[in-house]
Design a protein around this motif. Sequence first.
Motif, PDB file in Angstrom:
ATOM      1  N   GLU A 135      -8.114 -73.058 -43.901  1.00 37.28           N
ATOM      2  CA  GLU A 135      -8.199 -71.500 -43.155  1.00 37.28           C
ATOM      3  C   GLU A 135      -8.657 -71.676 -42.237  1.00 37.28           C
ATOM      4  O   GLU A 135      -9.873 -71.649 -41.563  1.00 37.28           O
ATOM      5  CB  GLU A 135      -9.178 -71.420 -44.542  1.00 37.28           C
ATOM      6  CG  GLU A 135      -9.382 -71.195 -46.229  1.00 37.28           C
ATOM      7  CD  GLU A 135     -10.327 -71.221 -46.496  1.00 37.28           C
ATOM      8  OE1 GLU A 135     -11.710 -69.951 -46.585  1.00 37.28           O
ATOM      9  OE2 GLU A 135     -11.011 -71.719 -47.468  1.00 37.28           O
ATOM     10  N   GLU A 137     -10.200 -69.440 -38.271  1.00 36.80           N
ATOM     11  CA  GLU A 137     -10.804 -68.502 -38.170  1.00 36.80           C
ATOM     12  C   GLU A 137     -11.034 -68.866 -37.073  1.00 36.80           C
ATOM     13  O   GLU A 137     -10.677 -69.606 -36.372  1.00 36.80           O
ATOM     14  CB  GLU A 137     -12.521 -68.884 -38.953  1.00 36.80           C
ATOM     15  CG  GLU A 137     -12.263 -68.424 -40.382  1.00 36.80           C
ATOM     16  CD  GLU A 137     -13.790 -68.049 -41.313  1.00 36.80           C
ATOM     17  OE1 GLU A 137     -13.937 -68.001 -42.487  1.00 36.80           O
ATOM     18  OE2 GLU A 137     -14.763 -68.684 -40.318  1.00 36.80           O
ATOM     19  N   TYR A 163     -15.466 -57.050 -42.709  1.00 34.26           N
ATOM     20  CA  TYR A 163     -14.736 -58.368 -43.683  1.00 34.26           C
ATOM     21  C   TYR A 163     -13.436 -57.528 -44.877  1.00 34.26           C
ATOM     22  O   TYR A 163     -14.100 -56.938 -45.076  1.00 34.26           O
ATOM     23  CB  TYR A 163     -15.389 -59.010 -44.709  1.00 34.26           C
ATOM     24  CG  TYR A 163     -15.251 -60.408 -45.279  1.00 34.26           C
ATOM     25  CD1 TYR A 163     -14.542 -61.139 -45.408  1.00 34.26           C
ATOM     26  CD2 TYR A 163     -14.934 -59.509 -47.233  1.00 34.26           C
ATOM     27  CE1 TYR A 163     -13.542 -62.001 -46.274  1.00 34.26           C
ATOM     28  CE2 TYR A 163     -14.259 -59.923 -47.608  1.00 34.26           C
ATOM     29  CZ  TYR A 163     -13.874 -61.125 -47.117  1.00 34.26           C
ATOM     30  OH  TYR A 163     -13.429 -62.306 -48.616  1.00 34.26           O
ATOM     31  N   ASN A 195      -7.021 -62.303 -43.170  1.00 40.78           N
ATOM     32  CA  ASN A 195      -7.931 -61.283 -43.255  1.00 40.78           C
ATOM     33  C   ASN A 195      -8.281 -61.039 -42.294  1.00 40.78           C
ATOM     34  O   ASN A 195      -9.173 -62.358 -41.440  1.00 40.78           O
ATOM     35  CB  ASN A 195      -8.431 -61.576 -45.048  1.00 40.78           C
ATOM     36  CG  ASN A 195      -9.483 -63.413 -44.890  1.00 40.78           C
ATOM     37  OD1 ASN A 195      -9.688 -64.235 -45.233  1.00 40.78           O
ATOM     38  ND2 ASN A 195     -10.472 -62.930 -43.886  1.00 40.78           N
ATOM     39  N   GLU A 197     -12.324 -61.339 -40.857  1.00 46.50           N
ATOM     40  CA  GLU A 197     -13.850 -61.741 -41.443  1.00 46.50           C
ATOM     41  C   GLU A 197     -14.808 -60.755 -40.990  1.00 46.50           C
ATOM     42  O   GLU A 197     -14.742 -59.707 -40.561  1.00 46.50           O
ATOM     43  CB  GLU A 197     -13.603 -63.233 -39.609  1.00 46.50           C
ATOM     44  CG  GLU A 197     -12.871 -64.079 -40.635  1.00 46.50           C
ATOM     45  CD  GLU A 197     -13.020 -64.235 -42.379  1.00 46.50           C
ATOM     46  OE1 GLU A 197     -15.108 -64.197 -42.664  1.00 46.50           O
ATOM     47  OE2 GLU A 197     -12.726 -64.880 -43.420  1.00 46.50           O
ATOM     48  N   GLN A 202     -13.157 -61.066 -35.199  1.00 44.33           N
ATOM     49  CA  GLN A 202     -13.227 -62.003 -36.399  1.00 44.33           C
ATOM     50  C   GLN A 202     -11.828 -62.095 -37.072  1.00 44.33           C
ATOM     51  O   GLN A 202     -11.787 -61.440 -38.094  1.00 44.33           O
ATOM     52  CB  GLN A 202     -14.306 -62.561 -36.297  1.00 44.33           C
ATOM     53  CG  GLN A 202     -14.044 -64.146 -36.717  1.00 44.33           C
ATOM     54  CD  GLN A 202     -15.233 -64.543 -36.805  1.00 44.33           C
ATOM     55  OE1 GLN A 202     -15.865 -64.813 -37.487  1.00 44.33           O
ATOM     56  NE2 GLN A 202     -16.274 -65.811 -35.565  1.00 44.33           N
ATOM     57  N   TRP A 203     -10.813 -63.130 -37.333  1.00 43.77           N
ATOM     58  CA  TRP A 203     -10.130 -62.879 -37.849  1.00 43.77           C
ATOM     59  C   TRP A 203      -9.584 -64.840 -38.562  1.00 43.77           C
ATOM     60  O   TRP A 203      -9.874 -65.422 -38.400  1.00 43.77           O
ATOM     61  CB  TRP A 203      -8.769 -62.243 -37.662  1.00 43.77           C
ATOM     62  CG  TRP A 203      -8.437 -61.074 -37.427  1.00 43.77           C
ATOM     63  CD1 TRP A 203      -8.592 -60.823 -36.257  1.00 43.77           C
ATOM     64  CD2 TRP A 203      -7.945 -59.919 -37.979  1.00 43.77           C
ATOM     65  NE1 TRP A 203      -8.586 -59.254 -35.955  1.00 43.77           N
ATOM     66  CE2 TRP A 203      -8.179 -59.327 -37.311  1.00 43.77           C
ATOM     67  CE3 TRP A 203      -7.586 -59.703 -39.130  1.00 43.77           C
ATOM     68  CZ2 TRP A 203      -7.570 -57.232 -37.820  1.00 43.77           C
ATOM     69  CZ3 TRP A 203      -7.302 -58.502 -39.512  1.00 43.77           C
ATOM     70  CH2 TRP A 203      -7.475 -57.418 -38.800  1.00 43.77           C
ATOM     71  N   GLU A 204      -8.793 -64.348 -39.563  1.00 37.11           N
ATOM     72  CA  GLU A 204      -8.768 -65.612 -41.381  1.00 37.11           C
ATOM     73  C   GLU A 204      -6.679 -66.285 -40.927  1.00 37.11           C
ATOM     74  O   GLU A 204      -6.702 -64.916 -41.194  1.00 37.11           O
ATOM     75  CB  GLU A 204     -10.108 -66.259 -41.437  1.00 37.11           C
ATOM     76  CG  GLU A 204      -8.725 -67.278 -42.506  1.00 37.11           C
ATOM     77  CD  GLU A 204      -9.839 -67.044 -43.186  1.00 37.11           C
ATOM     78  OE1 GLU A 204     -11.204 -67.627 -43.351  1.00 37.11           O
ATOM     79  OE2 GLU A 204      -9.498 -67.749 -44.803  1.00 37.11           O
ATOM     80  N   ASN A 249     -21.169 -64.204 -37.887  1.00 42.45           N
ATOM     81  CA  ASN A 249     -20.985 -65.122 -38.142  1.00 42.45           C
ATOM     82  C   ASN A 249     -20.298 -66.180 -37.290  1.00 42.45           C
ATOM     83  O   ASN A 249     -19.444 -65.675 -36.208  1.00 42.45           O
ATOM     84  CB  ASN A 249     -19.532 -65.041 -39.444  1.00 42.45           C
ATOM     85  CG  ASN A 249     -20.626 -64.852 -41.403  1.00 42.45           C
ATOM     86  OD1 ASN A 249     -21.724 -63.849 -40.891  1.00 42.45           O
ATOM     87  ND2 ASN A 249     -20.007 -64.969 -41.699  1.00 42.45           N
ATOM     88  N   ALA A 251     -17.193 -69.108 -36.981  1.00 37.37           N
ATOM     89  CA  ALA A 251     -15.802 -69.338 -37.368  1.00 37.37           C
ATOM     90  C   ALA A 251     -15.921 -70.990 -37.677  1.00 37.37           C
ATOM     91  O   ALA A 251     -15.970 -71.900 -36.983  1.00 37.37           O
ATOM     92  CB  ALA A 251     -14.986 -69.261 -35.627  1.00 37.37           C
ATOM     93  N   SER A 341     -13.535 -74.157 -36.867  1.00 34.10           N
ATOM     94  CA  SER A 341     -12.511 -73.917 -36.534  1.00 34.10           C
ATOM     95  C   SER A 341     -11.724 -74.818 -35.118  1.00 34.10           C
ATOM     96  O   SER A 341     -10.642 -74.675 -35.158  1.00 34.10           O
ATOM     97  CB  SER A 341     -12.663 -72.417 -36.081  1.00 34.10           C
ATOM     98  OG  SER A 341     -14.216 -72.796 -34.760  1.00 34.10           O
TER      99      SER A 341
END
Length: 360
Positions: A135, A137, A163, A195, A197, A202-204, A249, A251, A341
């Motif tokens: 995953e 991020e 999120y 998705n 984050e 921030q994305w994943e 958060n 990553a 990450s």
Amino acid sequence: MATTDAVISRTETLNKYLKLDQRGSIIAEYVWIDSEGGTRAKARTLKDKGGEKYEVSELPTWNFDGSSTEAPGENSDVYLKPVAIFDDPFRGSPNILVLSECINADGTPNKFNYRHECSKLMEAHADHEPWFGLEQEYTLLDLNDRPYGWPMNGFPAPQGPYYCGVGAGKVVQRDIVDSHYKACLYAGIKIAGTNAEVMPAQWEFQVGPCLGIEMGDHLWMARYLLARIAEDFGAKISVHPKPIPGDWNGAGLHSNFSTKEMRVEGGMAHIEAAIKKLEGRHQEHIAVYGEDNEKRLTGRHETGAIDKFTWGVANRGASIRIPREVGAKGYGYFEDRRPASNADPYRITGIIVETCFGAV
Ligand code: ADP
Ligand code: MN
Ligand code: MN
Ligand code: MN
Ligand code: MN
């Protein structure tokens, strides 16, 4: 208008040239991993084999000037050894992307070539059929290194609405995320989903399940595509594990893992045996799970503490989490939540297999 009386659309102009016939040639973009944990690439012409696809073994070894990156100036050629081929979503088929390993003049793997060791481990333990799902991020930055959508001075509203968010003010740059998703599918990368984050901007995306060495190959090519697409949109990608200090958060690169023994009834015993082995080598794993990871693994913000190995079912504050449905069924896979990450997927997948089944 100084030089022309028509407004030039760069997109239309580019598309005009992209449509040109290539007269029996294809373009191969060789992609490699550099000393900074990013990718670099350069292109060459190959003969079109009448629509037939190239095999890795048919592709020429190439080289690049290592003195502009890491290698000493007097012996600076680094060989590029093709290891995996993907379809090129930028120039379109039959053009290709060629993931390559960096090899020194004396034939030894380059200092930043972690694939070499990883592929030996994967071959030695292939009988366990190791599957991985990573995953990835990341954070989208503008050209001033500020996360997109963040006020120039100050901070956005606290985490909560972002999120999997939908709507203006909650997510930014979805066009980049969707372009990347489609480009991965076109290229043949096993992208599993995406998705938004917890931290805004921030994305994943997830890649997997992949078998053995394929995990690192697909994730690195997905990273290349992301950087290349963000370039088109004038954005920067950050894979720093704690891009903004404080109550935001970090990553990660959660690494899901299973073997053929774990994926069938009775698998939980194999999952627990693997977790016991991981516990005994916590520090060795942390050492290869990414730089600056101590800023992220604080025991807060859905992480475990860096100096403590913990595990549990459905526990997102642990080092290792067994997903709830895996706990209920009694077999499946587990998630190593420790990798940052910016970690190299070859190092993560390599050490997991080494810890579970032995060194080579
Ligand atoms: P999370 O709930 O932690 O956010 P995600 O849905 O983002 O999980 O990612 C789960 C990842 O696990 C995916 O990449 C998926 O391909 C992978 N995965 C699913 N089943 C297995 C398995 N049996 N072995 C290894 N990886 C798996
Ligand atoms: Mn030159
Ligand atoms: Mn996830
Ligand atoms: Mn996530
Ligand atoms: Mn996860």
